[in-house]
Write an enzyme that holds these catalytic residues in place. Structure first.
Site, short mmCIF file in Angstrom:
data_model
loop_
_atom_site.label_atom_id
_atom_site.label_comp_id
_atom_site.label_asym_id
_atom_site.label_seq_id
_atom_site.Cartn_x
_atom_site.Cartn_y
_atom_site.Cartn_z
N LYS A 1 -3.07 -1.59 16.23
CA LYS A 1 -2.45 -0.87 17.34
C LYS A 1 -3.51 -0.29 18.25
O LYS A 1 -4.67 -0.14 17.87
CB LYS A 1 -1.47 0.17 16.85
CG LYS A 1 -1.96 1.18 15.87
CD LYS A 1 -0.98 2.33 15.80
CE LYS A 1 0.25 2.05 14.96
NZ LYS A 1 -0.02 1.86 13.55
N GLU B 1 0.83 -1.22 0.00
CA GLU B 1 0.00 0.00 0.00
C GLU B 1 0.86 1.26 0.00
O GLU B 1 2.08 1.21 0.23
CB GLU B 1 -0.95 0.01 1.20
CG GLU B 1 -0.23 0.04 2.53
CD GLU B 1 -0.96 0.84 3.61
OE1 GLU B 1 -1.46 1.95 3.33
OE2 GLU B 1 -0.99 0.34 4.75
N ASP C 1 -16.47 6.27 14.27
CA ASP C 1 -15.27 6.18 13.45
C ASP C 1 -14.79 4.73 13.35
O ASP C 1 -14.12 4.21 14.24
CB ASP C 1 -14.16 7.09 14.00
CG ASP C 1 -13.00 7.23 13.03
OD1 ASP C 1 -12.96 6.50 12.02
OD2 ASP C 1 -12.12 8.09 13.29
N ASP D 1 -11.40 0.03 6.06
CA ASP D 1 -10.60 -1.20 5.89
C ASP D 1 -11.43 -2.42 6.30
O ASP D 1 -11.33 -3.49 5.69
CB ASP D 1 -9.33 -1.17 6.76
CG ASP D 1 -8.31 -0.12 6.31
OD1 ASP D 1 -8.54 0.56 5.30
OD2 ASP D 1 -7.29 0.02 7.02
N1 PSU Z 1 -2.08 2.00 10.63
C1 PSU Z 1 -0.74 2.09 10.64
N2 PSU Z 1 -0.10 2.70 9.60
C2 PSU Z 1 -0.80 3.22 8.55
C3 PSU Z 1 -2.22 3.11 8.55
C4 PSU Z 1 -2.82 2.49 9.60
O1 PSU Z 1 -0.09 1.64 11.55
O2 PSU Z 1 -0.18 3.77 7.63
C5 PSU Z 1 -2.98 3.62 7.37
C6 PSU Z 1 -3.37 2.44 6.44
O3 PSU Z 1 -3.27 2.88 5.10
C7 PSU Z 1 -4.81 2.21 6.80
C8 PSU Z 1 -5.27 3.60 7.09
O4 PSU Z 1 -5.56 1.60 5.77
O5 PSU Z 1 -4.21 4.20 7.79
C9 PSU Z 1 -6.55 3.61 7.91
O6 PSU Z 1 -7.04 4.90 7.95
P1 PSU Z 1 -8.50 5.15 8.56
O7 PSU Z 1 -8.38 4.83 10.01
O8 PSU Z 1 -8.75 6.61 8.29
O9 PSU Z 1 -9.44 4.25 7.83
MN MN Z 2 -11.92 6.94 10.22
#
Ligand code: PSU
Ligand code: MN
Length: 308
Positions: free
Chosen positions: A162, A28, A141, A145
């Site tokens: 995490k 990614e 929120d 994914d």
């Molecule tokens: N967690 C990490 N590193 C990252 C991400 C998540 O430790 O880079 C990134 C990934 O691309 C993941 C995204 O798909 O953040 C999730 O964002 P959101 O919580 O806005 O869906």
């Molecule tokens: Mn989000």
């Protein structure tokens, strides 16, 4: 006329590997553009591609460049993703407009899964999954994914979730959505920086072959979901949970104080954790991505061998 990869532009190398049934690993790009600081991010991206090659697979880093979804990037493309401030964070819902506006977009786990599936790539390596955020009962929120994992049959190798997220609720949503969650060599679900989260592994596997066999079974069953392979960070690289949890609590507090919400939440927290740990979290993050790249390559190799 249809082209290999459908709406995705593939490099010759990736197209040929897929056509010949050789192992390919998707990577990614949000982790590059919004997950790590420059220049460590581009060094990590290049190194991880090298690890995939050394382990017998072809790397296919995925992003949208000038509005074109791509699988397989050049060193110049990676440099742009790592350093250009106009590169957006693109999840699935952002894909149509990023294409329409001919924008640059770094793809999240969700968007990378979708593009990988369209390109015919079955294995995807990343660092951490998005999930259910702490306080989601108020904020709603929940990362897209998880929605994508429910809908798209790609195997995602990660280091768990995490604790910026609610790990227990994230595991519940994965269960509800019928997503197999396997932990490599442990009975404990890993928490990214730490090998143990305190939550049990939904299931345990011991080898890349076992994962490839489960992928083949999922396909025969016609499962529409992805599979998660959680690979605990190596012992020598982990940050003890108590130490990192205090940092995460402070980062979450700073997030609240600044009133940050929506798609900026995860990038803000990741950046803040790097600052608060003086870079120690970044070192651990890069170590676990390397480790995941080795496992993901082995899974792709086993999967390609089984498909022949
Ligand atoms: N967690 C990490 N590193 C990252 C991400 C998540 O430790 O880079 C990134 C990934 O691309 C993941 C995204 O798909 O953040 C999730 O964002 P959101 O919580 O806005 O869906
Ligand atoms: Mn989000």
């Amino acid at each position: 006329m249809s082209t290999p990869g459908g709406p995705i532009r593939l490099t010759e190398e990736v197209a040929t590997a897929l056509a010949e049934g050789r192992p390919v690993v998707a990577l990614e790009s949000t982790i590059i553009s919004h997950g790590m600081p420059y220049p460590d991010n581009v060094a990590m991206a290049l190194e991880v591609e090298g690890i995939v090659r050394e382990n017998g697979a072809v790397p296919a880093t995925i992003a949208v460049l000038h509005g074109v979804p791509r699988a397989g990037l050049t060193a110049e493309d990676l440099e742009l993703l790592a350093s250009d401030p106009t590169v957006g964070k693109v999840s699935v819902r952002d894909l149509p407009l990023a294409i329409a506006q001919e924008a640059h977009g770094a793809t999240t786990v969700a968007a990378t899964m979708r593009l990988a599936a369209l390109a015919g790539i079955d294995v995807f390596v990343t660092g951490g999954l998005g999930g259910v955020h702490q306080g989601a009962s108020e904020s709603f929120d929940i990362s897209a994914d998880l929605t994508e994992l429910a809908a798209t049959p790609v195997t995602v190798v990660c280091a768990g979730v995490k604790s910026i997220l609610d790990i227990g609720l994230t595991l519940e949503v994965l269960e509800t959505n019928g997503v197999p969650v396997m932990v490599m060599g442990s009975y404990d679900f890993p928490a990214f920086y730490s090998r143990e989260s305190g939550f049990s592994a939904p299931s345990r596997v011991e080898s890349a072959d076992e994962v490839a066999t489960a992928m083949a079974a999922a396909r025969r069953l016609g499962l529409s979901s992805g599979l998660v392979v959680a690979n605990p960070i190596p012992v020598e690289d982990e940050i003890p949970a108590a130490e990192i949890d205090a940092v995460i609590a402070r980062a979450l507090n700073d997030l609240d104080e600044r009133g940050i919400s929506g798609k900026d939440v995860t990038p803000y927290l990741l950046g803040r954790i790097v600052e608060l740990t003086d870079g120690a979290s970044l070192t651990a993050n890069i170590a676990l991505v390397r480790h995941n790249a080795r496992l993901g390559s082995a899974i792709a190799v086993a999967h390609a061998a089984a498909d022949r």
